[in-house]
Design a protein around this motif. Structure first.
Motif, PDB file in Angstrom:
ATOM      1  N   CYS A 136      94.892  23.396 -38.925  1.00 46.68           N
ATOM      2  CA  CYS A 136      93.912  23.003 -37.458  1.00 46.68           C
ATOM      3  C   CYS A 136      94.274  23.874 -36.751  1.00 46.68           C
ATOM      4  O   CYS A 136      94.968  24.507 -36.949  1.00 46.68           O
ATOM      5  CB  CYS A 136      93.919  21.395 -37.521  1.00 46.68           C
ATOM      6  SG  CYS A 136      93.360  20.138 -38.870  1.00 46.68           S
ATOM      7  N   ALA A 137      93.339  23.709 -35.506  1.00 48.42           N
ATOM      8  CA  ALA A 137      93.669  24.642 -34.490  1.00 48.42           C
ATOM      9  C   ALA A 137      93.477  26.086 -34.643  1.00 48.42           C
ATOM     10  O   ALA A 137      94.607  26.965 -34.732  1.00 48.42           O
ATOM     11  CB  ALA A 137      95.097  24.335 -33.798  1.00 48.42           C
ATOM     12  N   LEU A 138      92.287  26.423 -35.000  1.00 49.87           N
ATOM     13  CA  LEU A 138      91.977  27.917 -35.266  1.00 49.87           C
ATOM     14  C   LEU A 138      91.814  28.635 -33.928  1.00 49.87           C
ATOM     15  O   LEU A 138      91.551  28.320 -33.073  1.00 49.87           O
ATOM     16  CB  LEU A 138      90.581  27.814 -35.911  1.00 49.87           C
ATOM     17  CG  LEU A 138      90.319  27.402 -37.162  1.00 49.87           C
ATOM     18  CD1 LEU A 138      88.755  27.399 -37.468  1.00 49.87           C
ATOM     19  CD2 LEU A 138      90.821  28.019 -38.062  1.00 49.87           C
ATOM     20  N   LEU A 180      85.874  27.252 -45.623  1.00 51.17           N
ATOM     21  CA  LEU A 180      85.287  25.945 -45.176  1.00 51.17           C
ATOM     22  C   LEU A 180      85.898  25.342 -44.110  1.00 51.17           C
ATOM     23  O   LEU A 180      87.160  25.601 -43.716  1.00 51.17           O
ATOM     24  CB  LEU A 180      85.520  24.653 -46.231  1.00 51.17           C
ATOM     25  CG  LEU A 180      84.844  24.557 -47.527  1.00 51.17           C
ATOM     26  CD1 LEU A 180      85.314  23.725 -48.578  1.00 51.17           C
ATOM     27  CD2 LEU A 180      83.252  24.373 -47.435  1.00 51.17           C
ATOM     28  N   ALA A 181      85.151  24.926 -42.932  1.00 53.12           N
ATOM     29  CA  ALA A 181      85.461  24.583 -41.767  1.00 53.12           C
ATOM     30  C   ALA A 181      84.615  23.391 -41.055  1.00 53.12           C
ATOM     31  O   ALA A 181      83.277  23.408 -41.388  1.00 53.12           O
ATOM     32  CB  ALA A 181      85.491  25.757 -40.671  1.00 53.12           C
ATOM     33  N   ASP A 190      89.123  13.225 -33.509  1.00 57.84           N
ATOM     34  CA  ASP A 190      89.694  14.403 -34.113  1.00 57.84           C
ATOM     35  C   ASP A 190      89.165  14.918 -35.555  1.00 57.84           C
ATOM     36  O   ASP A 190      88.941  14.208 -36.449  1.00 57.84           O
ATOM     37  CB  ASP A 190      91.279  14.128 -34.526  1.00 57.84           C
ATOM     38  CG  ASP A 190      92.102  13.709 -33.295  1.00 57.84           C
ATOM     39  OD1 ASP A 190      91.495  14.437 -32.170  1.00 57.84           O
ATOM     40  OD2 ASP A 190      92.866  13.179 -33.278  1.00 57.84           O
ATOM     41  N   GLU A 191      89.295  16.280 -35.790  1.00 59.46           N
ATOM     42  CA  GLU A 191      88.755  16.801 -36.960  1.00 59.46           C
ATOM     43  C   GLU A 191      89.553  16.495 -37.978  1.00 59.46           C
ATOM     44  O   GLU A 191      90.914  16.112 -37.936  1.00 59.46           O
ATOM     45  CB  GLU A 191      88.515  18.460 -36.965  1.00 59.46           C
ATOM     46  CG  GLU A 191      87.769  18.906 -35.678  1.00 59.46           C
ATOM     47  CD  GLU A 191      88.424  19.019 -34.480  1.00 59.46           C
ATOM     48  OE1 GLU A 191      89.326  18.481 -34.358  1.00 59.46           O
ATOM     49  OE2 GLU A 191      87.969  19.608 -33.519  1.00 59.46           O
ATOM     50  N   ARG A 192      89.076  16.694 -39.386  1.00 55.20           N
ATOM     51  CA  ARG A 192      89.918  16.318 -40.398  1.00 55.20           C
ATOM     52  C   ARG A 192      89.940  17.552 -41.463  1.00 55.20           C
ATOM     53  O   ARG A 192      88.950  18.279 -41.243  1.00 55.20           O
ATOM     54  CB  ARG A 192      89.621  15.256 -41.258  1.00 55.20           C
ATOM     55  CG  ARG A 192      88.220  15.313 -41.617  1.00 55.20           C
ATOM     56  CD  ARG A 192      87.890  13.852 -42.306  1.00 55.20           C
ATOM     57  NE  ARG A 192      86.518  13.926 -42.897  1.00 55.20           N
ATOM     58  CZ  ARG A 192      85.296  13.525 -42.320  1.00 55.20           C
ATOM     59  NH1 ARG A 192      85.292  13.346 -40.979  1.00 55.20           N
ATOM     60  NH2 ARG A 192      84.116  13.838 -42.948  1.00 55.20           N
ATOM     61  N   LEU A 193      90.555  17.947 -42.303  1.00 55.69           N
ATOM     62  CA  LEU A 193      90.543  18.965 -43.286  1.00 55.69           C
ATOM     63  C   LEU A 193      89.415  18.811 -43.995  1.00 55.69           C
ATOM     64  O   LEU A 193      89.311  17.694 -44.814  1.00 55.69           O
ATOM     65  CB  LEU A 193      91.705  19.106 -43.917  1.00 55.69           C
ATOM     66  CG  LEU A 193      93.228  19.413 -43.254  1.00 55.69           C
ATOM     67  CD1 LEU A 193      94.379  19.459 -44.208  1.00 55.69           C
ATOM     68  CD2 LEU A 193      93.000  20.896 -42.612  1.00 55.69           C
ATOM     69  N   PRO A 194      88.806  19.966 -44.222  1.00 52.88           N
ATOM     70  CA  PRO A 194      87.523  19.730 -45.380  1.00 52.88           C
ATOM     71  C   PRO A 194      88.119  19.631 -46.581  1.00 52.88           C
ATOM     72  O   PRO A 194      89.076  19.866 -46.969  1.00 52.88           O
ATOM     73  CB  PRO A 194      87.251  21.331 -45.281  1.00 52.88           C
ATOM     74  CG  PRO A 194      87.411  21.811 -43.970  1.00 52.88           C
ATOM     75  CD  PRO A 194      88.900  21.180 -43.577  1.00 52.88           C
ATOM     76  N   PRO A 195      87.238  18.714 -47.508  1.00 52.13           N
ATOM     77  CA  PRO A 195      87.715  18.452 -48.758  1.00 52.13           C
ATOM     78  C   PRO A 195      87.575  19.677 -49.544  1.00 52.13           C
ATOM     79  O   PRO A 195      86.693  20.651 -49.642  1.00 52.13           O
ATOM     80  CB  PRO A 195      86.567  17.580 -49.092  1.00 52.13           C
ATOM     81  CG  PRO A 195      85.299  18.073 -48.461  1.00 52.13           C
ATOM     82  CD  PRO A 195      85.829  18.465 -47.079  1.00 52.13           C
ATOM     83  N   PHE A 235      90.190  24.115 -40.848  1.00 52.92           N
ATOM     84  CA  PHE A 235      89.566  24.718 -42.016  1.00 52.92           C
ATOM     85  C   PHE A 235      90.244  24.801 -43.148  1.00 52.92           C
ATOM     86  O   PHE A 235      91.579  24.413 -43.321  1.00 52.92           O
ATOM     87  CB  PHE A 235      89.446  26.176 -41.513  1.00 52.92           C
ATOM     88  CG  PHE A 235      90.701  27.176 -41.505  1.00 52.92           C
ATOM     89  CD1 PHE A 235      90.668  27.889 -42.637  1.00 52.92           C
ATOM     90  CD2 PHE A 235      91.682  26.927 -40.789  1.00 52.92           C
ATOM     91  CE1 PHE A 235      91.783  28.749 -42.699  1.00 52.92           C
ATOM     92  CE2 PHE A 235      92.944  27.776 -40.810  1.00 52.92           C
ATOM     93  CZ  PHE A 235      92.817  28.625 -41.736  1.00 52.92           C
ATOM     94  N   ARG A 236      89.778  25.051 -44.357  1.00 55.98           N
ATOM     95  CA  ARG A 236      90.335  25.122 -45.879  1.00 55.98           C
ATOM     96  C   ARG A 236      89.769  26.558 -46.132  1.00 55.98           C
ATOM     97  O   ARG A 236      88.836  26.772 -46.244  1.00 55.98           O
ATOM     98  CB  ARG A 236      90.114  23.948 -46.581  1.00 55.98           C
ATOM     99  CG  ARG A 236      90.726  24.100 -47.943  1.00 55.98           C
ATOM    100  CD  ARG A 236      90.608  22.850 -48.765  1.00 55.98           C
ATOM    101  NE  ARG A 236      90.758  21.621 -48.436  1.00 55.98           N
ATOM    102  CZ  ARG A 236      91.982  21.124 -48.347  1.00 55.98           C
ATOM    103  NH1 ARG A 236      92.984  21.592 -48.913  1.00 55.98           N
ATOM    104  NH2 ARG A 236      92.095  19.906 -47.963  1.00 55.98           N
ATOM    105  N   GLN A 237      90.788  27.423 -46.656  1.00 57.57           N
ATOM    106  CA  GLN A 237      90.482  28.871 -47.186  1.00 57.57           C
ATOM    107  C   GLN A 237      90.953  29.229 -48.427  1.00 57.57           C
ATOM    108  O   GLN A 237      92.016  28.621 -48.871  1.00 57.57           O
ATOM    109  CB  GLN A 237      91.056  29.819 -46.106  1.00 57.57           C
ATOM    110  CG  GLN A 237      90.747  31.370 -46.590  1.00 57.57           C
ATOM    111  CD  GLN A 237      90.950  32.030 -45.311  1.00 57.57           C
ATOM    112  OE1 GLN A 237      90.414  32.171 -44.360  1.00 57.57           O
ATOM    113  NE2 GLN A 237      91.852  32.936 -45.529  1.00 57.57           N
TER     114      GLN A 237
END
Length: 321
Positions: A224-226, A310-311, A199-204, A238-240
């Motif tokens: 998550c789940a773009l 960021l993604a 599973d993906e994790r949130l970008p730092p 992603f983090r925006q």
């Protein structure tokens, strides 16, 4: 007279039968002899596993990978999420590591042939599963299937080698067996090195922060789940950041400041940069991790802000548009 002719005919028939029986044995005996000779030629008695049999086993294992070959796969490899030629050239040799190891480690028939049949069946099972159910997007993926195959065949070959060593404890190791042990070790290393698609994790946050002077974050979003139109795939996190200037700088100057900050302070070399957008090459997050960290900069003239997104992106996850 008729009696004499009947006796003569009987004698002729008996003589012909006797001669025919001597030249052409009974069909049952003939079939039995042929079957015995065939059995002696095909089903050999217990003995050493010959080099021709070892080579035949490796060729059979290679043939079992045929379903993943580009000339056999149906349709477009991208649209069907099948293997491309370059991927086949890398994965097939990895798949054949344990068959080659057993071809070197096997000692005597018929035990060696029985294990060879099991290993070849594992190869065929991996090939069929890969072309029918494998993908790069959602686990279980092609990587997972390859790892399961390597673990399974590695256990089979290792256990069979241990059994033969137990049956013949006094035999000294030969060059062939040492080479087989080395190949088996390479297979174990390959099983460990297969990427794990989890599973993906949130970008730092520290991939962008802290920001340069005269700039501030007015909004931060992380999830998550773009949606598909984000371009990174539906399972990406992603983090925006929405950034504004704290002085009188316009959006073009703000974008330039942020671009310089990302290149100099955070090590994001831009591949394309103008007043409205900038592209940055994705970063690998580890050689065993298929996910990459990607960054995008976009300017919004109407609000006077710049968006930094960021993604995490699985570069091998083929997104069909």
């Amino acid at each position: 007279m008729d009696t004499l002719l009947g006796v003569l005919v009987l004698l002729v028939v008996a003589l012909l039968g006797y001669v025919t029986g001597r030249r052409f044995p009974h069909p049952g005996g003939w079939i039995s002899g042929r079957r015995g000779r065939f059995r002696a030629a095909v089903v050999r008695p217990p003995g050493p596993w010959r080099w021709r049999s070892r080579l035949l086993f490796v060729v059979g294992a290679l043939a079992a990978t045929a379903p993943v070959w580009p000339i056999v796969q149906p349709g477009d490899p991208v649209a069907d999420e099948l293997l491309e030629p370059a991927e086949v050239a890398v994965i097939v040799p990895v798949v054949l590591v344990f068959p080659v190891a057993w071809a070197l480690l096997g000692r005597s028939r018929p035990f060696a042939w029985r294990v060879a049949v099991v290993v070849a069946a594992c190869v065929a099972g991996w090939s069929l599963w890969t072309v029918m159910s494998g993908s790069y997007g959602t686990p279980p993926t092609i990587d997972d299937g390859l790892r399961w195959y390597l673990v399974g065949t590695g256990v089979v070959v290792g256990s069979a080698t241990a059994v033969e060593s137990w049956r013949r404890p006094r035999e000294l190791p030969t060059t062939r067996r040492v080479a087989g042990a080395l190949v088996w070790t390479i297979g174990v290393a390959a099983a460990v090195a297969v990427p794990v698609v989890g599973d993906e994790r949130l970008p730092p946050r520290d991939a962008i922060l802290p920001l340069p002077p005269a700039t501030t974050v007015v909004q931060e979003e992380a999830r998550c789940a773009l949606p598909e139109n984000f371009g990174f795939g539906p399972r990406t996190c992603f983090r925006q950041f929405t950034v504004a200037a704290t002085d009188a700088a316009d959006v073009r100057e703000l974008a330039r400041r942020l671009g310089d900050h990302l290149r100099r302070a955070k090590g994001w070399p831009a591949t394309g940069y103008d007043a409205s957008t900038a592209g940055f090459p994705c970063r690998r997050t580890g050689w065993l991790n298929p996910y990459e960290l990607c960054l995008e900069l976009r300017s919004d003239e109407s609000t006077g802000t710049v968006t930094l997104r960021l993604a995490y992106y699985n570069g091998r996850d083929r997104v069909i548009y």
